[in-house]
Design a protein around this motif. Structure first.
Motif, PDB file in Angstrom:
ATOM      1  N   LYS A  35      59.143  24.921  39.122  1.00 25.70           N
ATOM      2  CA  LYS A  35      60.176  25.948  39.008  1.00 25.70           C
ATOM      3  C   LYS A  35      60.571  26.161  37.547  1.00 25.70           C
ATOM      4  N   ILE A  36      60.838  25.069  36.847  1.00 24.51           N
ATOM      5  CA  ILE A  36      61.250  25.171  35.447  1.00 24.51           C
ATOM      6  C   ILE A  36      60.077  25.632  34.580  1.00 24.51           C
ATOM      7  N   ILE A  37      58.883  25.155  34.900  1.00 26.53           N
ATOM      8  CA  ILE A  37      57.701  25.577  34.149  1.00 26.53           C
ATOM      9  C   ILE A  37      57.467  27.075  34.316  1.00 26.53           C
ATOM     10  N   PHE A  38      57.681  27.583  35.520  1.00 28.25           N
ATOM     11  CA  PHE A  38      57.497  29.014  35.767  1.00 28.25           C
ATOM     12  C   PHE A  38      58.491  29.836  34.947  1.00 28.25           C
ATOM     13  N   ILE A  39      59.739  29.392  34.929  1.00 28.40           N
ATOM     14  CA  ILE A  39      60.763  30.090  34.141  1.00 28.40           C
ATOM     15  C   ILE A  39      60.416  30.038  32.652  1.00 28.40           C
ATOM     16  N   SER A  40      60.017  28.862  32.182  1.00 28.75           N
ATOM     17  CA  SER A  40      59.640  28.694  30.774  1.00 28.75           C
ATOM     18  C   SER A  40      58.450  29.577  30.422  1.00 28.75           C
TER      19      SER A  40
END
Length: 230
Positions: A35-40
């Protein structure tokens, strides 16, 4: 350098950044948070689009590394010294793969890099082989728990100290790799294919991986010996 089409950002840049962040997290021994990787990845991809339109070629890569570092650190919550290594090493690997794979694809398609950038569709799908290889390497390393630096995947009690001398040595090696890769990309952009630079990039990358791996092993042994003495 020209504006990157929105379709290329969505269908190429974002997947590329997802793999890049995943690889960076993997080599510093941390868990992948999709999730955080996708946002980043979305943030980085659109910043990269702006940089490509406004910043001279080559310089955009350096600024991009800074953006990666900040996101590794602030969004992915990786310690600053590990974030530096993750951002530099992930970029080096990507550029290294492009150095090897892109010329093969261009020769097979009988087109130049300049012609490729003018064709959005080819720009997207001809880049997928590189992403596939990068993703495969990332998956292998993550699934086998192979890493350059120990992290929470090993233990929550892993020692997270990294003295300035160790960090200095690591950064010198990684910055040299980025410098070589950027020179290589710049020569390709100018249409001046350089086999010598590509060969140097390959030799440097392989030797630096082995060196850093052995270096980390030696440092871990020294830390263990110091703990035993105390």
């Amino acid at each position: 350098m020209g504006q990157m089409p929105l379709s290329a950002v969505i269908f190429y840049s974002i997947p590329e950044e997802i793999i890049l962040f995943s690889f960076g997290v993997t080599i510093v021994g941390e868990y992948i948070n999709f999730k955080i990787i996708f946002i980043s990845s979305i943030i980085t991809a659109f910043i990269s689009m702006l940089l490509r339109a406004c910043v001279p070629f080559g310089l955009h890569s350096i600024i991009g590394i800074l953006v990666l570092f900040i996101l590794f650190w602030k969004l992915l919550n990786i310690k600053p010294w590990k974030a530096i290594i993750a951002s530099l090493f992930s970029v080096i690997v990507l550029l290294f793969l492009e150095t090897i794979i892109s010329p093969i694809i261009l020769n097979a398609q009988n087109i130049t890099l300049e012609e490729l950038w003018k064709d959005t569709f080819k720009r997207i799908y001809l880049g997928y082989p590189t992403l596939f290889v990068y993703a495969s390497i990332t998956w292998f390393l993550y699934s086998k728990q192979k890493f350059l630096i120990k992290g929470t995947r090993v233990s929550n009690n892993v020692e997270n100290e990294y003295n300035s001398a160790n960090l200095f040595v690591t950064l010198i090696i990684l910055f040299q790799g980025v410098f070589l890769a950027v020179i290589n990309q710049h020569l390709d952009y100018l249409g001046k294919y350089s086999f010598a630079i590509k060969l140097l990039c390959v030799i440097f990358f392989i030797s630096s991986v082995f060196f850093l791996n052995e270096y980390m092993v030696v440092m871990d042994k020294k830390k263990a010996q110091n703990r035993d003495k105390t």
